[in-house]
Design an enzyme around this catalytic site. Sequence first.
Site, PDB file in Angstrom:
ATOM      1  N   HIS A 108      23.472  17.243  -8.214  1.00  0.00           N
ATOM      2  CA  HIS A 108      24.699  17.272  -7.418  1.00  0.00           C
ATOM      3  C   HIS A 108      25.590  18.442  -7.810  1.00  0.00           C
ATOM      4  O   HIS A 108      26.782  18.447  -7.509  1.00  0.00           O
ATOM      5  CB  HIS A 108      25.438  15.940  -7.565  1.00  0.00           C
TER       6      HIS A 108
ATOM      7  N   LYS B  22      25.804  26.139 -43.831  1.00  0.00           N
ATOM      8  CA  LYS B  22      24.835  26.840 -44.674  1.00  0.00           C
ATOM      9  C   LYS B  22      25.569  27.785 -45.620  1.00  0.00           C
ATOM     10  O   LYS B  22      25.312  27.802 -46.819  1.00  0.00           O
ATOM     11  CB  LYS B  22      23.848  27.593 -43.769  1.00  0.00           C
TER      12      LYS B  22
ATOM     13  N   GLY C  39      19.897  28.599 -39.624  1.00  0.00           N
ATOM     14  CA  GLY C  39      20.881  27.607 -39.176  1.00  0.00           C
ATOM     15  C   GLY C  39      20.413  26.838 -37.951  1.00  0.00           C
ATOM     16  O   GLY C  39      20.511  25.610 -37.890  1.00  0.00           O
ATOM     17  N   ARG C  40      19.877  27.548 -36.961  1.00  0.00           N
ATOM     18  CA  ARG C  40      19.502  26.882 -35.705  1.00  0.00           C
ATOM     19  C   ARG C  40      18.198  26.104 -35.817  1.00  0.00           C
ATOM     20  O   ARG C  40      17.754  25.488 -34.846  1.00  0.00           O
ATOM     21  CB  ARG C  40      19.458  27.907 -34.571  1.00  0.00           C
TER      22      ARG C  40
ATOM     23  N   GLU D 270      35.582  28.197 -38.722  1.00  0.00           N
ATOM     24  CA  GLU D 270      35.891  26.968 -37.992  1.00  0.00           C
ATOM     25  C   GLU D 270      35.667  25.745 -38.871  1.00  0.00           C
ATOM     26  O   GLU D 270      36.490  24.818 -38.914  1.00  0.00           O
ATOM     27  CB  GLU D 270      34.979  26.843 -36.751  1.00  0.00           C
TER      28      GLU D 270
ATOM     29  N   GLU E  42      20.160  32.689 -29.537  1.00  0.00           N
ATOM     30  CA  GLU E  42      20.503  33.350 -30.802  1.00  0.00           C
ATOM     31  C   GLU E  42      19.235  33.960 -31.423  1.00  0.00           C
ATOM     32  O   GLU E  42      19.304  34.927 -32.175  1.00  0.00           O
ATOM     33  CB  GLU E  42      21.150  32.339 -31.774  1.00  0.00           C
TER      34      GLU E  42
ATOM     35  N   LYS F  38      33.306  37.961 -34.973  1.00  0.00           N
ATOM     36  CA  LYS F  38      33.906  37.304 -36.148  1.00  0.00           C
ATOM     37  C   LYS F  38      34.817  38.278 -36.877  1.00  0.00           C
ATOM     38  O   LYS F  38      35.929  37.948 -37.298  1.00  0.00           O
ATOM     39  CB  LYS F  38      32.816  36.854 -37.126  1.00  0.00           C
TER      40      LYS F  38
HETATM   41  O1  LIG Z   1      26.087  26.747 -41.189  1.00  0.00           O
HETATM   42  P1  LIG Z   1      27.063  27.867 -41.140  1.00  0.00           P
HETATM   43  O2  LIG Z   1      26.855  28.869 -42.243  1.00  0.00           O
HETATM   44  O3  LIG Z   1      28.476  27.334 -41.140  1.00  0.00           O
HETATM   45  O4  LIG Z   1      26.844  28.659 -39.804  1.00  0.00           O
HETATM   46  C1  LIG Z   1      27.036  28.057 -38.565  1.00  0.00           C
HETATM   47  C2  LIG Z   1      26.438  28.865 -37.461  1.00  0.00           C
HETATM   48  O5  LIG Z   1      27.019  30.153 -37.414  1.00  0.00           O
HETATM   49  C3  LIG Z   1      26.037  31.119 -37.056  1.00  0.00           C
HETATM   50  O6  LIG Z   1      25.813  31.928 -38.145  1.00  0.00           O
HETATM   51  C4  LIG Z   1      26.489  31.959 -35.887  1.00  0.00           C
HETATM   52  O7  LIG Z   1      27.787  32.357 -35.990  1.00  0.00           O
HETATM   53  C5  LIG Z   1      24.814  30.313 -36.674  1.00  0.00           C
HETATM   54  O8  LIG Z   1      23.651  31.007 -36.839  1.00  0.00           O
HETATM   55  C6  LIG Z   1      24.955  29.130 -37.573  1.00  0.00           C
HETATM   56  O9  LIG Z   1      24.169  28.065 -37.125  1.00  0.00           O
END
Ligand SMILES: O=P(O)(O)OC[C@H]1O[C@](O)(CO)[C@@H](O)[C@@H]1O
Length: 563
Positions: free
Chosen positions: A390, A212, A272-273, A218, A358, A529
């Site tokens: 299990h 987003k 995002g979620r 990452e 979240e 972060k």
């Molecule tokens: O889509 P982006 O901006 O890479 O964010 C990834 C994820 O990181 C977050 O902001 C949490 O760190 C989530 O809410 C989001 O889904």
Amino acid sequence: MRGLDMPRPTDTAAWNELSKHADAIRGVQLRELFAKDPARAQRLVLHHDDLRVDLSKHRATDETLRLLTTLAEQCGVPAMRDRMFAGEPINDTEGRAVLHVALRNRSARPIVVDGEDVMPDVREVLDRMRAFADEVRSGALRGAKGDRITDVVNIGIGGSDLGPLMVCEALSPYWIGGPIRPHFVSNVDPAHLARTLHDLRPETTLFVVASKTFTTQETIANAKAARAWLVSALGEVAVRSHFVAVSTNHAKVGEFGIARERTFGFWDWVGGRYSLWSAIGMPIALAIGFEHFEALLAGAHGIDEHFRTAPLERNVPVVLAMLGVWYAAFFDAETFAVLPYSQALHRMPAWLQQGDMESNGKSVDRQSKRIEGYTTGPIVWGEPGTNGQHAFYQLLHQGTRLVPVDFLAPLEPEWPRPGTPEPLASMLRDQHTLLLANMIAQAEALMVGKSLEAVTRELEAQGLSKDAIDRLAPHKVFEGNRPSTTMTFRRLDPRTLGALLAIYEHRIFVQGVIWNVNSFDQWGVELGKQLAKTIEGELRGGPSQPHDASTAALVAEARSVIR
Ligand SMILES: O=P(O)(O)OC[C@H]1O[C@](O)(CO)[C@@H](O)[C@@H]1O
């Protein structure tokens, strides 16, 4: 009530009544409720399309459900729900609307944000996704060397990974044997990307960089490494045919080198979620085909309409949410387990963890006050049955904590598929019968338990001495009275999956309203972060920064081995 100032749940009359009611009901056994009123097995069941939601194994009576509905009303659930659908900025700490429902709005109803209908833009992106997915799947759109694309690697994390990954796993019968295999890389651990690329060919691989913000550490690290892998094999020129982006940040996408016509946008009113319904669902559309992606949207839209219009007491997400509130508030339930009896749904607990934790893992309310007197979002966890049996069911049955659980299962097996030869086909069908038997038995065992008398009788029949029985019997007792929801449906197709996921999304929404939190920000992810940036600088040889002694020692130790 003014603006988003919703009442604190503990200030409502319904909370007070529920508290007294909980004291009265705490000692009541579910077994007794069924003995007195076998009809609860039919009455406490909700339906939506072919989805059957059995609530009868909850420590709840008609009166409980009536009071929970009243609590939902007194906390302003209908008003808040209508504000969400009306595009009001209910995510008030970020000043944003919350409109994942617009992404799957299959009706002609406009959805307006800041005076503008967002539906034309939503439809335009969906049309572009359809065209792109169709071209890739048909082979019309090829790689830089003219090869067909056979593998799609989604690079994203959190909401830009968990939703599409979970859906692709759930709907694997719709892509296995088809033109596109989906893969997902999320972790910044280089092993994730390296292992995924190991079995792929650059000529036939398409990367979807999903973020987003397009600033997530990452994702950008993985995307850069993937780009290097591609460029070293096919040259810089290949980037334009092997990379697409999904983002709201067109400027950053441009800097990365992905062209505008290969970028699929969405909007800041998509959390995002909650984004799998947007262009973040691109890997789903590529893998299962756009018509199935649309069926997923349609299933979710069906639940949106149900959530918007059904009376609260028959409203599936509302009732499920309120039962969650009931156990958290009055039975000290700290966790909530989701147990799909479907290997296909094995990533659903992970998706729901982000969605729920979240969203509702907050301790400051909408009036910016520290929450006192009640707990908010539970710890969400789960594994598919029968694996969980299990592993952790021991605690579910005999632990000191109450864990409300959701069982989920398709009544029809995903396998065998047409063409599976005998005797394998009947063996697979038989395994599905075993799977269902286990789920139904677990719900029964949790509820009914096994008394000391029953255990004693069993041990006597085995010829054990009185001493041995006295010692062993208490360990074999199951208290029972442990609540569960059982959700069954005909088969796990895209439409049903869409409905299921939307139920859980709205469940989160309702609980957020009751707990008076903003479910749509996530400030709690920021501090880690920020500190990671500082420590990254130190690990790369930059000047040491002030830390507590433990952190400083860890930094020093890591620095000593990093080349
Ligand atoms: O889509 P982006 O901006 O890479 O964010 C990834 C994820 O990181 C977050 O902001 C949490 O760190 C989530 O809410 C989001 O889904």
